[in-house]
Each structure stands twice: as structure tokens, then as C-alpha cells.
Design a protein around this motif. Sequence first.
Motif, short mmCIF file in Angstrom:
data_model
loop_
_atom_site.label_atom_id
_atom_site.label_comp_id
_atom_site.label_asym_id
_atom_site.label_seq_id
_atom_site.Cartn_x
_atom_site.Cartn_y
_atom_site.Cartn_z
N LEU A 177 0.82 -1.21 0.00
CA LEU A 177 0.00 0.00 0.00
C LEU A 177 0.86 1.26 0.00
CD1 LEU A 177 -2.97 -0.75 2.44
CD2 LEU A 177 -3.02 -0.54 -0.05
N VAL A 178 1.94 1.25 0.79
CA VAL A 178 2.83 2.42 0.79
C VAL A 178 3.54 2.54 -0.55
CG1 VAL A 178 4.70 3.57 2.03
CG2 VAL A 178 3.15 2.08 3.27
N ALA A 179 3.94 1.42 -1.13
CA ALA A 179 4.63 1.44 -2.42
C ALA A 179 3.75 1.99 -3.53
CB ALA A 179 5.13 0.04 -2.78
N LEU A 180 2.43 1.78 -3.43
CA LEU A 180 1.53 2.32 -4.45
C LEU A 180 1.63 3.84 -4.53
CD1 LEU A 180 -1.74 0.21 -4.00
CD2 LEU A 180 -0.20 0.23 -5.96
N GLY A 181 1.78 4.49 -3.38
CA GLY A 181 1.92 5.94 -3.39
C GLY A 181 3.17 6.40 -4.11
N TYR A 182 4.28 5.69 -3.88
CA TYR A 182 5.51 6.02 -4.59
C TYR A 182 5.35 5.88 -6.10
CZ TYR A 182 8.55 6.20 -0.46
OH TYR A 182 9.16 6.56 0.71
N THR A 183 4.80 4.75 -6.52
CA THR A 183 4.74 4.48 -7.95
C THR A 183 3.72 5.36 -8.66
OG1 THR A 183 4.87 2.60 -9.49
CG2 THR A 183 2.99 2.66 -8.01
N MET A 184 2.65 5.78 -7.95
CA MET A 184 1.67 6.69 -8.55
C MET A 184 2.29 8.05 -8.86
SD MET A 184 -1.76 6.09 -6.34
CE MET A 184 -2.38 7.67 -6.88
N VAL A 185 2.98 8.61 -7.87
CA VAL A 185 3.59 9.92 -8.06
C VAL A 185 4.66 9.86 -9.15
CG1 VAL A 185 4.98 11.72 -6.96
CG2 VAL A 185 3.06 10.69 -5.73
N THR B 221 -4.46 15.41 -6.97
CA THR B 221 -5.30 14.26 -6.65
C THR B 221 -4.46 13.00 -6.51
OG1 THR B 221 -7.11 15.25 -7.91
CG2 THR B 221 -7.30 12.92 -7.37
N THR B 222 -3.43 12.87 -7.34
CA THR B 222 -2.53 11.72 -7.23
C THR B 222 -1.82 11.70 -5.90
OG1 THR B 222 -2.20 11.75 -9.64
CG2 THR B 222 -0.60 10.53 -8.31
N PHE B 223 -1.32 12.85 -5.46
CA PHE B 223 -0.69 12.94 -4.15
C PHE B 223 -1.68 12.61 -3.04
CE2 PHE B 223 2.84 14.96 -6.21
CZ PHE B 223 3.91 14.83 -5.33
N VAL B 224 -2.91 13.10 -3.17
CA VAL B 224 -3.94 12.87 -2.15
C VAL B 224 -4.26 11.38 -2.04
CG1 VAL B 224 -6.40 13.19 -1.69
CG2 VAL B 224 -4.97 15.16 -2.21
#
Length: 304
Positions: free
Chosen positions: A20-28, A203-206
Motif C-alpha cells: 500500500l505504501v509502495a503504491l503511493g511512490y509508484t503513482m507519483v 489528486t494523485t498525491f492525495v
Amino acid sequence: MEYFLQQLINGLTLGAIYGLVALGYTMVYGVLGMINFAHGTIYMVGAFISLITFLAATTVLGTSVPLALVLTLFAAMGLTALWGWSVERVAYRPLRAAPRLAPLISAIGVSIVLQNFVAQAQGARAKPLPPVFRGGVTLMDSGDFVVSLSWMQMVIMALTLGLMAAFTWVITRTALGRAQRACEQDMKMASLLGIDVDRVISTTFVIGAGLAGVAGMMVTLYYGVIDFYIGFLAGIKAFTAAVLGGIGSLPGAMLGGLLIGLIEAFWSAYFSIEYKDVATFSILVAVLVFRPTGLLGQPDVEKI
């Protein structure tokens, strides 16, 4: 066999949190082409928000545990999403046209500020939380060793699968997902076609911060103790998971998180626990030597 199965369950649970944390990295990275180095600290903030909200709901308001968990989930997602939006506005948007190193240094600065703010506001000591879920399901009982799946592990896996399914639907089926994919391919052309690039990036960061907040809630309820420094190591490992799976690939981020969790669980079970991080990063190096784009990553093709 029983011991192996128990470590498999433990590794998948830990890997779901990393994923779940890695998803934030890869999205940004997928949209902006940059790494959000404040993401691990936002995960830590989500853990503290979860702890404070849950204790306030159960002791001050006197709500039931299920209602307190629902309130904690929404508080963790909402407030960490606000932090993610603030990081984008403060550390990234003003420096978007600057050299790539500038916003990365700015994000590290924001991370240090957040970390020290939490340390000053909540104290540097570890914060405990009494167990919320007790018991579980016994899968195997050989007499010498019992393989069990706790209720908390079930909640973590179910919540992770649900969020992954919902997020995949957003990316593949909604206008926001199409706008994100357009910005990933060519941000300038997406802007010319009428897409509000600033809104898409915010929105991606959010969304990424909200997922980190959920992961922070999970680790608080699962381990029952947190401190202001947990975001650093978890952020490094989640970033490792994103790179291992293929930075920019959403399935790769979750796959990388699961692999990191399994490596840590099995190494800690069969070898020296002090070297589990060495094993994790050694496997990352080995994978990148033979597949520089990660397990599911695709090489960038530039047309000239």
C-alpha cells in the motif's frame, strides 16, 4: 511445513502493508516522474493519527470498537490525504519547472519537518496500543506447532485487496484515471487537450497519501506500538518494493511489497534476524542487475 505456512501468512500480511505504501511512490512517479521522499513520513503521520483517533473514540467518546475502527479509518485517510496535498503544494508545485534535484531536496526537507513536528507534539517515546483484535482461526495443529490466521491479519489482507480493486477501477474506468494516464504519457499535450494537470497531480498525491494513512493504521493495530521514526525505514522498504516490482507499475508495486514482506518473514524465521534488511536489499540489487526495469516494469521507448 507448519512453520513454513505460518511464516508465509506473516510475510503476506507484512507485504500487504508495504504494498500500500509502495503504491503511493509508484503513482507519483508515474504521473510526475519524481519520487516523493516525504511519503514514508506521511505513513508515520497516518499511524499517529490512527492511534490518537482510536484512543479518543474508545476512551473519550465511549464508542464501540467497530465504530471506532471506522472513524479511525476515515480519519487516517482524510488527514493524511490533506498532508499529501500540502506536500505537493509546498514541496513540488513551486519547483515543478526547476531541475529535478530541487523538488527532491524540498521533499526531504518537508519529511524532516514532519518527523520533528510529530516528535515534539507526541514525544520521542514509543506509543503502545492495547490489542484490538484477539484470537483467530486455527488452520493446522500438529501438536508441536499451531498455524493460525489472526483476525487482524484477515482484516489487513481483506482491506488491502479491497483498496487495490477499488484503485484499479479508478485508474482503468474513470475520467480521473484517463487523465492520469494522459499526464503520464505527455503532460504538456494533456494540458493542451484541456486536462487540468495541477488538479490531476494534486489528486494523485492525495490518493497516495490516503493509502499510506491506511497502511499506518494497519501497522498500528497489527504491532500495537509505534514511534516517530517508523516512517523512515518503512518508506525505504516501500520504495524498494516499488523499484523491485517496477517503478510506475501499480501491480508491480503490490508484487514488490509482497516479495519484500515474504523475504523479511522467511529470513527472520530461518536465518539471523539482524541481517533481514541486508537480504532484502541484496535481492533488489540482484534483480536490477538482470532486469533494470524491475519485475513488471516496462522500458521507456522514446520516439525520434
